[in-house]
Design a protein around this motif. Structure first.
Motif, PDB file in Angstrom:
ATOM      1  N   CYS A 138     -20.828 -19.394  -0.606  1.00 53.99           N
ATOM      2  CA  CYS A 138     -20.377 -18.032  -0.309  1.00 53.99           C
ATOM      3  C   CYS A 138     -21.344 -17.499   0.724  1.00 53.99           C
ATOM      4  O   CYS A 138     -22.552 -17.669   0.582  1.00 53.99           O
ATOM      5  N   ASP A 139     -20.836 -16.880   1.748  1.00 55.96           N
ATOM      6  CA  ASP A 139     -21.730 -16.481   2.824  1.00 55.96           C
ATOM      7  C   ASP A 139     -21.446 -15.042   3.231  1.00 55.96           C
ATOM      8  O   ASP A 139     -20.395 -14.724   3.763  1.00 55.96           O
ATOM      9  N   GLU A 140     -22.418 -14.177   2.983  1.00 57.88           N
ATOM     10  CA  GLU A 140     -22.206 -12.765   3.261  1.00 57.88           C
ATOM     11  C   GLU A 140     -22.058 -12.488   4.757  1.00 57.88           C
ATOM     12  O   GLU A 140     -21.409 -11.535   5.160  1.00 57.88           O
ATOM     13  N   LEU A 145     -18.508 -10.487   9.068  1.00 57.81           N
ATOM     14  CA  LEU A 145     -17.845 -10.656  10.351  1.00 57.81           C
ATOM     15  C   LEU A 145     -16.330 -10.608  10.194  1.00 57.81           C
ATOM     16  O   LEU A 145     -15.622 -10.032  11.028  1.00 57.81           O
ATOM     17  N   VAL A 146     -15.839 -11.203   9.133  1.00 55.43           N
ATOM     18  CA  VAL A 146     -14.397 -11.168   8.892  1.00 55.43           C
ATOM     19  C   VAL A 146     -13.938  -9.731   8.697  1.00 55.43           C
ATOM     20  O   VAL A 146     -12.999  -9.254   9.344  1.00 55.43           O
ATOM     21  N   SER A 147     -14.634  -9.008   7.828  1.00 58.83           N
ATOM     22  CA  SER A 147     -14.177  -7.645   7.521  1.00 58.83           C
ATOM     23  C   SER A 147     -14.368  -6.733   8.730  1.00 58.83           C
ATOM     24  O   SER A 147     -13.627  -5.775   8.930  1.00 58.83           O
ATOM     25  N   PHE A 152     -15.976 -14.784  15.863  1.00 61.71           N
ATOM     26  CA  PHE A 152     -17.050 -15.730  15.554  1.00 61.71           C
ATOM     27  C   PHE A 152     -16.482 -17.070  15.132  1.00 61.71           C
ATOM     28  O   PHE A 152     -15.300 -17.170  14.802  1.00 61.71           O
ATOM     29  N   VAL A 153     -17.321 -18.083  15.200  1.00 62.98           N
ATOM     30  CA  VAL A 153     -16.983 -19.401  14.681  1.00 62.98           C
ATOM     31  C   VAL A 153     -18.172 -19.900  13.876  1.00 62.98           C
ATOM     32  O   VAL A 153     -19.294 -19.421  14.055  1.00 62.98           O
ATOM     33  N   THR A 154     -17.921 -20.850  13.005  1.00 58.75           N
ATOM     34  CA  THR A 154     -19.024 -21.378  12.215  1.00 58.75           C
ATOM     35  C   THR A 154     -19.089 -22.888  12.320  1.00 58.75           C
ATOM     36  O   THR A 154     -18.079 -23.558  12.517  1.00 58.75           O
ATOM     37  N   GLN A 162     -11.291 -20.498   3.617  1.00 58.90           N
ATOM     38  CA  GLN A 162     -11.741 -21.031   4.893  1.00 58.90           C
ATOM     39  C   GLN A 162     -10.799 -20.686   6.040  1.00 58.90           C
ATOM     40  O   GLN A 162     -11.132 -20.878   7.203  1.00 58.90           O
ATOM     41  N   ASP A 163      -9.601 -20.195   5.700  1.00 62.33           N
ATOM     42  CA  ASP A 163      -8.663 -19.934   6.787  1.00 62.33           C
ATOM     43  C   ASP A 163      -8.815 -18.522   7.340  1.00 62.33           C
ATOM     44  O   ASP A 163      -8.044 -18.082   8.171  1.00 62.33           O
ATOM     45  N   ARG A 164      -9.846 -17.828   6.893  1.00 65.28           N
ATOM     46  CA  ARG A 164     -10.089 -16.503   7.455  1.00 65.28           C
ATOM     47  C   ARG A 164     -10.716 -16.579   8.841  1.00 65.28           C
ATOM     48  O   ARG A 164     -10.752 -15.596   9.574  1.00 65.28           O
ATOM     49  N   TYR A 165     -11.233 -17.747   9.173  1.00 67.20           N
ATOM     50  CA  TYR A 165     -11.972 -17.863  10.436  1.00 67.20           C
ATOM     51  C   TYR A 165     -11.910 -19.295  10.944  1.00 67.20           C
ATOM     52  O   TYR A 165     -11.472 -20.202  10.239  1.00 67.20           O
ATOM     53  N   SER A 166     -12.359 -19.495  12.165  1.00 66.26           N
ATOM     54  CA  SER A 166     -12.337 -20.828  12.762  1.00 66.26           C
ATOM     55  C   SER A 166     -13.658 -21.529  12.512  1.00 66.26           C
ATOM     56  O   SER A 166     -14.721 -20.929  12.614  1.00 66.26           O
TER      57      SER A 166
END
Lengths: 375, 375
Positions: A138-140, A145-147, A152-154, A162-166
């Motif tokens: 879990c990563d705050e 960044l999502v909210s 961003f990318v990780t 995991q589909d909230r971001y690339s």
DNA sequence: GGATGTATCCGAAACGTTTCGGGTCACAGT
DNA sequence: ACTGTGACCCGAAACGTTTCGGATACATCC
């Protein structure tokens, strides 16, 4: 005389020199069509003559873009440096430079919180996008960044949602599963798993990949001893590895989550008079530079850091571009890189095992899934 | 409700919410004395409540400072990465972060010129100062920055006019001179010098240090064979090293300008059946990670990259601070780091030499010279 | 009661750029 | 002569901050 002595070349100065308005000069340089060819030429000449470069702050203020991509760089105090930082940065900035952006390090000093620094970077508008790595289950930072809706990318991924971001990640699960099967085919039955205590997602993936393959094999002869050692505590690491090796029923094959652990096993084995690879096989993960020079050379998986970094950069830039374009549809893209096994000298058939067929080796391939979100 | 939904926190918004002027809010946050304690408290509260972070562009525009230090990063196309980049960046950004600045990479793509990129960075005002490395004997980047009067420091130095700017460098001359004397005392008479073709100043310093020590010894028995190989051409490197080793009257001691060359010598020697260190001593320079794992371990000099980087950052920040202070006296500071010899297994007394006293080893010390310019 | 001081606040300009919404002029069409 | 129509150019606003030079109100002093 001529141009020298003209401190600070601004549009205003240029305009004054040319007896044009600031607007026209700006539009001439900007490639707009509503300026006469002759005028544009005059402007261009004057600009190069005065070595004019637009002021970053001025442009930034009005466009809202800084031209920078931020890399969050936590400096865990004095600890050994991430061996990939160099490759990583090189890959990122290379790909970014090709498309006119630059990288900056958002350094997190030891007493600061990563989240605070991240917030500052985002809210101050110093970055157009962010690259995050060392992702926890879990990563705050990801949540923020999502909210916040910030691009961003990780490198690596959270355990869920995991589909909230690339992201770009290494397929550690498959790698460890394949490795188990391969070593099993080589006759190994007693396995050691050298893992880490840190709560990174890659740990979970690699361990689960391994355990799933063990379960699939469903051979009662197979035994597994696992140990978790803190990543940045050399003494504790040696202690843990020593315990594993000193056992009379010690493993014949050790899978390590990182090369650092594998190299430690190699070193201690040699100290204990255990022959590698005849009595003990060791397989690492990362392919850090040292692992090519150990005795014997370490069999390990190559992370392709530079390539991953390039993909990260491209991913981020693409998503920024799609934000600019009129149809602001932006989905998320997920890339799993299957790391390549580098066979060196630290593996062999199990001691006493008949020389069986060599097992199949995981090949190097990459899978990319793109999924649009049309909510 | 409360704060969320308040996209973009600007001073104006804050002022409106508090029914104060933008000026007052700014001065309250800026710590000026002409604002009532009660008011300041209100402002501070509102600022934290709204997670206010000043916009970088706005501030930058009016203060003229970006808060960034630029590192010029040339990406020689696809070549092997500078093994120190990671340490380097970590050291720099660590020291910078302690004093509130961040690092950014001014990436030089393969088709761009370093000077052009540098000019853009400087003229666009994106950096308050610059860190330069890989300094050549004559360096147009240095010339430009000096003539432009822009704050910068270098890692390494030009051959001449070094007092025009501040630098940190490794004392390769002393290191190589000491090494020669040491190996001479160990009985070696036939020396090989593995150098590079690139026109870096450190090459000159290291070679000259070596040759000066040879000359001082003034022993007709001493012979030196030197070869210069391109740094990023593996085949050419191997060819050159092979030539040196295949000679019947080959050296008994090889000094390499970089660990890469030394490791190459180690590898080829093993291929030719030459025993290291019994028949051949090899000493490198840099102490890259691999050199601890070669067989035998490479005796080499440690560059202390991270420490050098920290010093560079501090140097630059100091000079920026002194520019701001009323008495704008700014001199230049020069730091020579004497690298520490790391003795591992690749050196020994010359073959057939009587076991003499072990020579003295260069100690690790640093010299700093500060010289003010009062012109 | 006028002058001086002090504590607190604010208007407006400035930094350099981009861009919206005109403005001017010449020339062709009617 | 009037209206369009391009071609070319420009004024002014806006971005968010800092800072200079007041402005206001009130208390203090002689």
């Amino acid at each position: 005389m001529s141009n020298t002595g003209n401190r600070k070349g601004t549009l205003k100065r240029l305009a004054a020199e040319l007896e044009l308005s600031v607007t026209t000069v700006s539009r001439a340089l900007g490639g707009y069509t509503d300026v006469a060819d002759a005028t544009r030429q005059r402007v261009l000449d004057a600009a190069t003559r005065n070595a004019y470069v637009p002021n970053a702050a001025g442009r930034m203020l009005v466009t809202g873009r800084s031209g920078f991509i931020g890399l969050l760089l936590p400096l865990r105090d004095r600890a050994r440096l991430d061996p990939f930082l160099g490759e990583y940065i090189a890959g990122l900035s290379e790909a970014l430079a090709e498309r006119g952006r630059d990288l900056f390090m958002a350094t997190v000093a030891s007493r600061q919180s990563e989240l605070d620094v991240l917030r500052h970077v985002v809210e101050s508008g110093r970055a157009d996008g962010i690259v995050l790595n060392r992702i926890g289950e879990c990563d705050e930072r990801v949540d923020y960044l999502v909210s916040r809706g910030f691009p961003f990318v990780t490198h690596g991924r959270t355990l869920e949602a995991q589909d909230r971001y690339s992201w770009v990640d290494t397929d550690g699960a498959t790698a460890f599963a394949d490795t188990f099967r391969w070593l099993y085919q080589l006759g190994h039955r007693r396995f050691g798993l050298l893992s880490i205590t840190e709560n990174m997602t890659f740990r979970r993936h690699r361990e689960e990949g391994f355990r799933r393959a063990v379960a699939e094999q469903d051979d009662p002869q197979v035994s597994v001893v696992a140990t978790h050692v803190p990543r940045f505590d050399v003494a504790a690491r040696q202690q843990a590895v020593h315990t594993m090796l000193a056992d009379t029923a010690r493993p014949t094959a050790i899978l390590a989550l990182t090369d650092e652990l594998a190299l430690c096993a190699l070193e201690l084995a040699s100290g204990l008079g255990i022959q590698v690879p005849d009595q003990l096989s060791v397989v690492g993960f990362d392919n850090i530079p040292e692992s090519a020079f150990s005795t014997p050379g370490l069999t390990t998986f190559d992370q392709c850091t530079r390539e991953a970094a390039r993909q990260l950069a491209t991913l981020l830039l693409d998503s920024l571009d799609s934000l600019d374009s009129p149809d602001g549809q932006s989905g998320t893209t997920h890339t799993l890189i299957t790391p390549a096994l580098v066979k060196r000298g630290s593996h062999a058939p199990a001691p006493g095992a008949p020389h069986t067929v060599h097992g199949t080796v995981p090949a190097n391939r990459a899978t990319t899934t793109t999924r649009g979100s049309y909510s």
